[in-house]
Design an enzyme around this catalytic site. Structure first.
Site, PDB file in Angstrom:
ATOM      1  N   CYS A   2       0.876  -1.281   0.135  1.00 40.99           N
ATOM      2  CA  CYS A   2      -0.119  -0.047   0.049  1.00 40.99           C
ATOM      3  C   CYS A   2       1.002   1.174  -0.015  1.00 40.99           C
ATOM      4  O   CYS A   2       0.414   2.372  -0.253  1.00 40.99           O
ATOM      5  CB  CYS A   2      -0.786  -0.210   0.942  1.00 40.99           C
ATOM      6  SG  CYS A   2      -1.922  -1.474   1.352  1.00 40.99           S
ATOM      7  N   HIS A  27     -10.187   1.446  -1.177  1.00 42.81           N
ATOM      8  CA  HIS A  27      -8.652   1.208  -0.923  1.00 42.81           C
ATOM      9  C   HIS A  27      -7.948   0.915  -2.265  1.00 42.81           C
ATOM     10  O   HIS A  27      -8.192  -0.539  -2.693  1.00 42.81           O
ATOM     11  CB  HIS A  27      -8.509   0.151   0.156  1.00 42.81           C
ATOM     12  CG  HIS A  27      -7.175  -0.003   0.427  1.00 42.81           C
ATOM     13  ND1 HIS A  27      -6.014   0.461  -0.248  1.00 42.81           N
ATOM     14  CD2 HIS A  27      -6.437  -0.152   1.691  1.00 42.81           C
ATOM     15  CE1 HIS A  27      -4.772   0.413   0.601  1.00 42.81           C
ATOM     16  NE2 HIS A  27      -5.181  -0.109   1.657  1.00 42.81           N
ATOM     17  N   PHE A  38       1.393  -3.548   3.700  1.00 43.83           N
ATOM     18  CA  PHE A  38       1.413  -4.867   4.170  1.00 43.83           C
ATOM     19  C   PHE A  38       2.974  -5.221   4.544  1.00 43.83           C
ATOM     20  O   PHE A  38       3.695  -4.620   3.801  1.00 43.83           O
ATOM     21  CB  PHE A  38       0.938  -6.049   3.090  1.00 43.83           C
ATOM     22  CG  PHE A  38      -0.495  -6.198   3.025  1.00 43.83           C
ATOM     23  CD1 PHE A  38      -1.426  -5.863   4.131  1.00 43.83           C
ATOM     24  CD2 PHE A  38      -0.969  -6.554   1.834  1.00 43.83           C
ATOM     25  CE1 PHE A  38      -2.593  -6.267   4.143  1.00 43.83           C
ATOM     26  CE2 PHE A  38      -2.537  -6.785   1.886  1.00 43.83           C
ATOM     27  CZ  PHE A  38      -3.084  -6.557   2.720  1.00 43.83           C
ATOM     28  N   HIS A  85      -3.760   7.386   5.852  1.00 45.06           N
ATOM     29  CA  HIS A  85      -3.980   6.028   5.110  1.00 45.06           C
ATOM     30  C   HIS A  85      -5.626   5.682   5.380  1.00 45.06           C
ATOM     31  O   HIS A  85      -6.022   5.065   4.324  1.00 45.06           O
ATOM     32  CB  HIS A  85      -3.046   5.138   5.765  1.00 45.06           C
ATOM     33  CG  HIS A  85      -2.849   3.964   5.077  1.00 45.06           C
ATOM     34  ND1 HIS A  85      -2.480   3.790   3.501  1.00 45.06           N
ATOM     35  CD2 HIS A  85      -3.147   2.599   5.386  1.00 45.06           C
ATOM     36  CE1 HIS A  85      -2.518   2.603   3.405  1.00 45.06           C
ATOM     37  NE2 HIS A  85      -2.839   2.082   4.159  1.00 45.06           N
ATOM     38  N   LYS A  94      -9.806   7.328   1.323  1.00 43.67           N
ATOM     39  CA  LYS A  94     -10.557   5.869   1.248  1.00 43.67           C
ATOM     40  C   LYS A  94     -12.058   5.873   1.553  1.00 43.67           C
ATOM     41  O   LYS A  94     -12.702   5.127   1.133  1.00 43.67           O
ATOM     42  CB  LYS A  94      -9.474   4.845   1.773  1.00 43.67           C
ATOM     43  CG  LYS A  94      -8.386   5.015   1.192  1.00 43.67           C
ATOM     44  CD  LYS A  94      -7.235   3.622   2.138  1.00 43.67           C
ATOM     45  CE  LYS A  94      -6.013   3.445   1.620  1.00 43.67           C
ATOM     46  NZ  LYS A  94      -5.417   4.609   1.881  1.00 43.67           N
ATOM     47  N   GLU A 141      -3.161   4.054  13.549  1.00 38.82           N
ATOM     48  CA  GLU A 141      -2.505   5.370  12.855  1.00 38.82           C
ATOM     49  C   GLU A 141      -2.996   6.595  13.702  1.00 38.82           C
ATOM     50  O   GLU A 141      -2.063   7.547  13.813  1.00 38.82           O
ATOM     51  CB  GLU A 141      -3.466   5.452  11.503  1.00 38.82           C
ATOM     52  CG  GLU A 141      -2.962   6.601  10.672  1.00 38.82           C
ATOM     53  CD  GLU A 141      -3.563   6.855   9.320  1.00 38.82           C
ATOM     54  OE1 GLU A 141      -2.960   7.283   8.460  1.00 38.82           O
ATOM     55  OE2 GLU A 141      -4.402   6.054   9.142  1.00 38.82           O
TER      56      GLU A 141
END
Length: 424
Positions: free
Chosen positions: A172, A350, A409, A313, A345, A324
């Site tokens: 990502c 996403h 990831f 994010h 998002k 986050e």
């Protein structure tokens, strides 16, 4: 690393192109963001009757055939026409004419794209032809088209660019890392201009099944898809897959000034870290995402109190949103509570490796319009997520310095800082 983008050469953004679930073209994307539109709908490209997840944020109303020669259409993944359209808009926006470039000029322009899945959906389709049939539908270019590297090659060939042609695939964080990599090449004098950004199109039967196995996708909102992506909300329940392309022209400052280019913003800082913790989960402490943001601010020579906006994010998963939030408090200290932030998002789902490039577009939107886009579907915030996420409605605010945060990831973390082009 300190001030890597200011010594010896400064890097600016002079063009932008967007192909997104909430609009085709940068103006449509900006308007969709500011108006709080959602691009999440029922999946239309394949049968989802047997899948627990039936929704995604897909690009609609896009002229796929206009981007490619008819004989090439069966030989490339969905990501290629998305990237080509966004790149063409970015090049036009930057007032560049690659067709008229000399050989020397072509060699001074490179391509660096970020992607998570690349040609994975294309591979899935081709394998179905090979193992189920009909075999004659399979492309002779299945192998090169399935690799990530083919994406940047398609752009290089389309514009006749002879500079480096690279792909960054770090999950990502891919497009954030790609943009930084591109900017570094300009700052170091290796290229004068770069096409950079992100593209992904992970909405395919096998990919959806794989995400379902990880139980990270929401299936609670199949009947109300536009409410499904809800970062930082108490009743959030997972990711909504998205797709799209966000491509930029990055340019050395003097090069841009000499040709009278419009300048959107300057790229001033980048930081990247790794939790070294888990294949998909973040460490609970939030230390490493925070350190990535701190490194980006140090690189930019900016203090936490100088940040006017953070693009988050914001995946809409219970764990990631909470961590986050913790990381932002660590990175911005007491300034986190008063700094406006939003999660793109919530509107576009996403888009995996294109996430950072999409977030950069939102930050540029805020700088150019004086309006911060909202985090939609934030009806009841999670008590553990207690920052200013610009809930549900856009807000007027001056944005000079923006921080774009990405988490991927493999415990990867990347952050980019841009500054409004004033007096350049």
């Amino acid at each position: 690393m300190l001030n890597q983008f200011k010594q010896p050469r400064r890097v600016v953004i002079t063009g932008m192109g967007c192909v997104t679930p909430i609009g085709i073209g940068r103006e449509a994307f900006w308007n969709g963001l500011i108006n709080g539109e959602s691009g999440v709908r029922q999946i239309e490209t394949f049968d989802v009757s047997a899948s627990p997840v039936k929704i995604a944020a897909q690009v609609r109303g896009f002229d796929w055939e206009a981007q490619l020669n008819p004989k090439d259409r069966k030989h490339v993944p969905r990501t290629v026409p998305l990237a080509l359209a966004a790149a063409r808009e970015a090049v036009e926006d930057a007032a560049l004419s690659p067709a008229s470039f000399s050989l020397e000029e072509r060699r001074a322009v490179g391509v660096v794209l970020g992607t998570g899945g690349g040609g994975l959906a294309f591979t899935e389709q081709q394998y179905s032809y090979w193992f189920v049939g009909p075999v004659h539908k399979a492309s002779v270019y299945t192998i090169p088209a399935s690799t990530h590297g083919g994406l940047s090659s398609e752009l290089s060939m389309a514009f006749g660019l002879r500079g480096l042609s690279h792909i960054v695939s770090t999950g990502c964080t891919s497009s954030t890392d790609a943009l930084a990599y591109a900017a570094q090449h300009i700052a170091l004098g290796r290229q004068d201009v770069m096409l950079s950004g992100g593209v992904d199109a992970p909405i395919a039967r096998g990919i959806l099944a794989g995400f379902n196995l990880m139980t990270v996708l929401t299936n609670d909102w199949n009947d109300e898809p536009q409410r499904a992506s809800r970062p930082f909300s108490l009743n959030r329940s997972g990711i909504v897959l998205g797709e799209g392309a966000w491509i930029y022209v990055l340019e050395e400052l003097k090069h841009a000034q000499e040709r009278g280019a419009k300048i959107y913003a300057e790229v001033v800082g980048y930081g990247a870290t790794c939790d070294a913790y888990h294949r998909v989960r973040l460490a609970e402490s939030g230390d490493e995402p925070a350190r990535a943001m701190k490194l980006a601010l140090e690189d930019a020579g900016r203090k936490p109190e100088e940040v006017d906006y953070v693009n988050l994010h914001g995946t809409s998963t219970v764990l990631n949103d909470r961590i986050e939030t913790t990381a932002l408090k660590l990175a911005l200290n007491g300034n986190a509570i008063k700094t406006p932030m939003s999660a793109t998002k919530s509107q576009i789902g996403h888009p995996q490796g294109a996430s950072g490039a999409a977030g950069l577009a939102a930050a540029l939107c805020a700088m150019q319009t004086g309006i911060i886009p909202p985090t939609i579907n934030l009806d009841e915030p999670d008590p553990d997520c207690d920052l200013d996420y610009v809930a549900n409605e856009a807000r007027e605010a001056e944005v000079r310095v923006a921080l774009c945060n990405c988490i991927g990831f493999g415990s990867k973390n990347s952050a980019l800082v841009i500054e409004k082009a004033e007096g350049l």
